[in-house]
Design a protein around this motif. Structure first.
Motif, PDB file in Angstrom:
ATOM      1  N   LEU A  33       0.820  -1.212   0.000  1.00  0.00           N
ATOM      2  CA  LEU A  33       0.000   0.000   0.000  1.00  0.00           C
ATOM      3  C   LEU A  33       0.854   1.263   0.000  1.00  0.00           C
ATOM      4  O   LEU A  33       0.436   2.305  -0.525  1.00  0.00           O
ATOM      5  CB  LEU A  33      -0.922  -0.007   1.221  1.00  0.00           C
ATOM      6  N   GLU A  36       1.461   2.324  -3.426  1.00  0.00           N
ATOM      7  CA  GLU A  36       0.261   2.938  -3.997  1.00  0.00           C
ATOM      8  C   GLU A  36       0.060   4.357  -3.469  1.00  0.00           C
ATOM      9  O   GLU A  36      -0.408   5.240  -4.197  1.00  0.00           O
ATOM     10  CB  GLU A  36      -0.964   2.078  -3.680  1.00  0.00           C
ATOM     11  N   PHE A  39       2.129   6.677  -5.486  1.00  0.00           N
ATOM     12  CA  PHE A  39       1.503   6.971  -6.772  1.00  0.00           C
ATOM     13  C   PHE A  39       0.362   7.982  -6.617  1.00  0.00           C
ATOM     14  O   PHE A  39       0.207   8.889  -7.443  1.00  0.00           O
ATOM     15  CB  PHE A  39       0.965   5.686  -7.413  1.00  0.00           C
ATOM     16  N   ARG A  57       3.662   5.226 -12.102  1.00  0.00           N
ATOM     17  CA  ARG A  57       3.311   3.805 -12.117  1.00  0.00           C
ATOM     18  C   ARG A  57       3.926   3.117 -13.339  1.00  0.00           C
ATOM     19  O   ARG A  57       4.487   2.029 -13.227  1.00  0.00           O
ATOM     20  CB  ARG A  57       1.782   3.629 -12.126  1.00  0.00           C
ATOM     21  N   HIS A  95       1.832  -2.843  -8.852  1.00  0.00           N
ATOM     22  CA  HIS A  95       0.545  -3.311  -9.348  1.00  0.00           C
ATOM     23  C   HIS A  95       0.017  -2.416 -10.458  1.00  0.00           C
ATOM     24  O   HIS A  95       0.445  -1.273 -10.613  1.00  0.00           O
ATOM     25  CB  HIS A  95      -0.460  -3.391  -8.195  1.00  0.00           C
ATOM     26  N   SER A  97      -3.007  -1.245 -10.734  1.00  0.00           N
ATOM     27  CA  SER A  97      -3.958  -0.253 -10.259  1.00  0.00           C
ATOM     28  C   SER A  97      -4.077  -0.359  -8.746  1.00  0.00           C
ATOM     29  O   SER A  97      -3.612  -1.333  -8.135  1.00  0.00           O
ATOM     30  CB  SER A  97      -5.335  -0.463 -10.902  1.00  0.00           C
ATOM     31  N   PHE A  98      -4.712   0.637  -8.145  1.00  0.00           N
ATOM     32  CA  PHE A  98      -4.932   0.613  -6.699  1.00  0.00           C
ATOM     33  C   PHE A  98      -5.828  -0.563  -6.313  1.00  0.00           C
ATOM     34  O   PHE A  98      -5.597  -1.236  -5.305  1.00  0.00           O
ATOM     35  CB  PHE A  98      -5.565   1.933  -6.257  1.00  0.00           C
ATOM     36  N   ALA A 101      -3.902  -3.778  -6.159  1.00  0.00           N
ATOM     37  CA  ALA A 101      -3.100  -3.866  -4.936  1.00  0.00           C
ATOM     38  C   ALA A 101      -3.962  -4.223  -3.725  1.00  0.00           C
ATOM     39  O   ALA A 101      -3.576  -5.029  -2.880  1.00  0.00           O
ATOM     40  CB  ALA A 101      -2.366  -2.552  -4.691  1.00  0.00           C
TER      41      ALA A 101
END
Length: 237
Positions: A33, A36, A39, A57, A95, A97-98, A101
């Motif tokens: 996380l 993320e 990002f 990303r 990953h 996308s969020f 993840a």
């Protein structure tokens, strides 16, 4: 009365779901996380000179995702530069996308808790990264594709393999049908097949299945007394 309220409050404090989770599981989830969050901050313009979370990303995928082409080049030439060899494990934390993840984190939280409590926290680490490593090697060896491998699903499938081993042993000890232990992996692979038929095939299942098998096999060693049993069998031979 006041003492009871204090005891109740004290007990409620220790009933926090985070207290029940093995620390290593929390660390893995925070690491995923955390990437993320970087990002998201970049996309919002809080870090970096411009709003470019998507660019960050893409850049991370290009630098840290596993590449079958690069892996085959390293295997053929015998050259393993660190900035490329690291892809064998760094892809687990990058990953698409969020949401991608978050879904991986859900698996890690649920299955990592079970494996950590039944085996050990070290077992969680070994299974997650061991499955990720073997899964990447299988992906790079068995497939000839330009698409990179990214995301922690391969490591999570290793934890599914370990959880399956726990069920497999439990069913055996209770005289049950040990094949029932494989219902979860069968269900997940069935879902992947269905989504593949609807939205197009995804070859990530090769790495994930290899990760599952790795987690299952490693559990025979990582379970309490498993290493000593293996050493005794090798001595007997």
């Amino acid at each position: 009365m006041q003492d009871r309220q204090q005891d109740s409050s004290h007990g409620a404090h220790h009933d926090s779901p985070f207290n029940a989770l093995p620390p290593v599981v929390i660390v893995l989830v925070l690491a995923i996380l955390g990437v993320e969050v970087v990002f998201l901050l970049a996309k919002s313009g809080f870090i970096g000179q411009t709003q470019g979370g998507d660019d960050w990303r893409i850049s991370a995928i290009q630098k840290f995702a596993f590449s079958g082409e690069i892996f085959r080049w390293m295997a053929e030439t015998g050259r393993w530069p660190l900035d490329q060899a690291q892809r064998l494990v760094t892809y687990l934390f990058v990953h698409g996308s969020f949401t991608h993840a978050v879904m991986v984190c859900v698996f890690i939280l649920a299955l990592g808790k079970m494996v950590g409590e039944t085996f050990s926290q070290l077992a969680v680490v070994v299974v997650f990264f061991g499955a990720g490593l073997v899964g990447a090697v299988a992906y790079g060896t068995l497939l000839d594709t330009q698409y990179p491998l990214l995301g922690g699903y391969t490591g999570a499938y290793g934890l599914i393999g370990a959880y399956t081993f726990i069920l497999w042993v439990g069913f055996g000890q209770n005289g049950g049908n040990q094949l029932q232990a494989f219902r979860l992996i069968a269900f997940l692979l069935g879902i992947q097949l269905l989504f593949g038929l609807i939205f197009g095939a995804n070859n990530d299942w090769v790495a994930e299945l290899a990760g599952f098998a790795t987690g299952f096999l490693l559990s025979g060693i990582l379970r309490p007394g498993g290493w000593a049993e293996l050493v005794n069998r090798m001595r007997q031979r």
